[in-house]
Design a protein around this motif. Structure first.
Motif, mmCIF file in Angstrom:
data_model
loop_
_atom_site.group_PDB
_atom_site.id
_atom_site.type_symbol
_atom_site.label_atom_id
_atom_site.label_comp_id
_atom_site.label_asym_id
_atom_site.label_seq_id
_atom_site.Cartn_x
_atom_site.Cartn_y
_atom_site.Cartn_z
ATOM 1 N N HIS A 98 3.847 2.307 10.154
ATOM 2 C CA HIS A 98 3.493 1.568 8.939
ATOM 3 C C HIS A 98 4.624 1.624 7.907
ATOM 4 C CE1 HIS A 98 -0.063 0.719 5.963
ATOM 5 N NE2 HIS A 98 1.032 0.055 5.626
ATOM 6 N N HIS A 133 7.235 -1.050 5.211
ATOM 7 C CA HIS A 133 7.504 -2.379 4.649
ATOM 8 C C HIS A 133 8.921 -2.434 4.113
ATOM 9 C CE1 HIS A 133 3.163 -2.898 4.708
ATOM 10 N NE2 HIS A 133 3.030 -1.803 4.003
ATOM 11 N N LYS A 141 -0.105 -7.779 11.647
ATOM 12 C CA LYS A 141 -0.671 -7.013 10.530
ATOM 13 C C LYS A 141 -1.614 -7.907 9.732
ATOM 14 C CE LYS A 141 -0.871 -5.176 6.312
ATOM 15 N NZ LYS A 141 -0.331 -4.015 5.693
ATOM 16 N N HIS A 177 -4.421 3.481 7.205
ATOM 17 C CA HIS A 177 -4.894 4.398 6.143
ATOM 18 C C HIS A 177 -6.199 5.116 6.504
ATOM 19 C CE1 HIS A 177 -1.855 2.481 3.673
ATOM 20 N NE2 HIS A 177 -2.507 1.348 3.616
ATOM 21 N N ASP A 195 3.682 4.105 5.224
ATOM 22 C CA ASP A 195 3.501 3.040 4.232
ATOM 23 C C ASP A 195 4.651 2.994 3.226
ATOM 24 O OD1 ASP A 195 2.294 0.831 3.152
ATOM 25 O OD2 ASP A 195 0.731 1.931 2.069
#
Ligand SMILES: [Zn+2]
Length: 248
Positions: free
Chosen positions: A17, A19, A99, A159, A211
Motif C-alpha cells: 500500500h 502512493h 485499487k 487498513h 500507506d
C-alpha cells in the motif's frame, strides 16, 4: 506484553500500500517516485504496490522503476469507461492489481457499477484492494458483500478496518468466513487485533503495508516487530503474503 528490544525487523519486505502524487485539501501530503524508491532501499523493501488517482503518473513511475514498483489501477467506478480503462492497464500496462476507494469516490463496494471492474480483475487474475474503515461507503460488511459476489477474486481490506474497534472486529469476522478476503494493516493501530487476525483469519492472509505518504515505514515496521512473531511469521507478514497475492 511489551517488546524487549527496540530493534525493527530488518528482513526483506513487500509493501502492499503506497502512493505517489499529491493529495491536497485536508490531507496535504505528497510523495514522488524518487522519494518512494529511496525509502524502499533504506527499509529493505523489495517491491511496493503503488496507486494514485492519476494513473498515468503511476504508469510513468513503474516504467522508470520496473524492478521496484508494481502498478495498481485506481478507477472511478462512476466513469462510464472505468472497466475498459482497467482492462487496458491490466493487459497493456502490466499493472498487477485494482485499487478501489469507496469513501473517496462515493459508491458502495458491491454496487452494480463496480462489478464490470471486478470482472476485469478476475479475467486478469489480479487482486482488488479496497479502502476500509469509514462509514458510510468503506465498511467491512459491504466489502464482504462484494467478496461474496466474486468468490474467485482475491479482495483485500486495506487498513483492516482502520482504527475503529468495531470495524477492526468486523474485518476479522467477515474475512474469517471467506477464503478470498485478505487484510492489510497500514495505519491500523491495534497490534493485538493483527495477532488475532493471524490466528483467526490465517497467517497467509494478513500483510504489511504503509500507506505512504499518509503513513511512515518506521511506524509500520515497529508495529509489526512489536507483534513478537517468529521468523517464519515475520517473513509471511512482511514479505511473502503480498508477494504471492500480487503474483510477483
Ligand atoms: Zn492509501
Amino acid at each position: 506484553m511489551v517488546a524487549e528490544t527496540t530493534r525493527i525487523y530488518p528482513g526483506k519486505k513487500v509493501d502492499l500500500h503506497t502512493h505517489i502524487g499529491s493529495f491536497g485539501g485536508w490531507a496535504n501530503v505528497s510523495c514522488t517516485d524518487d522519494e518512494l524508491v529511496k525509502s524502499m532501499r533504506y527499509y529493505n523493501v523489495e517491491k511496493s504496490a503503488v496507486y494514485f488517482t492519476d494513473n498515468e503518473l503511476v504508469r510513468r513511475a513503474v516504467q522508470k522503476y520496473p524492478d521496484e514498483l508494481v502498478g495498481c489501477y485506481w478507477p472511478n467506478p462512476h466513469d462510464k469507461d472505468a472497466a475498459e480503462r482497467v482492462r487496458i492497464a491490466l493487459t497493456d500496462w502490466g499493472f498487477k492489481g485494482v485499487k478501489l476507494h469507496p469513501l473517496f469516490q462515493a459508491f458502495l463496494p458491491n454496487d452494480r457499477i463496480v462489478h464490470p471492474i471486478v470482472e476485469e480483475a478476475r479475467r486478469a487474475r489480479v487482486p482488488v484492494l479496497i479502502h476500509t474503515g469509514h462509514a458510510p461507503f468503506s465498511l467491512p460488511w459491504s466489502v464482504g458483500e462484494l467478496a461474496d459476489s466474486f468468490p474467485d477474486v482475491k479482495i483485500v481490506m486495506l487498513h483492516m478496518g482502520n482504527g475503529h474497534g468495531v470495524y477492526m472486529e468486523a474485518a476479522i469476522n467477515v474475512a474469517k468466513n471467506m477464503d478470498n478476503l485478505y487484510l492489510e494493516t497500514s495505519r491500523m493501530p491495534n497490534g493485538s487485533k493483527i495477532r488475532e487476525a493471524m490466528n483467526v483469519v490465517g497467517k497467509d492472509r494478513v500483510m504489511y503495508g504503509t500507506d505512504i505518504p499518509f503513513g511512515d515505514p518506521v511506524v509500520e515496521i515497529v508495529k509489526g516487530t512489536a507483534l513478537g512473531m517468529s521468523e517464519e511469521e515475520n517473513k509471511l507478514y512482511f514479505y511473502s503474503n503480498a508477494k504471492s497475492l500480487l503474483n510477483i
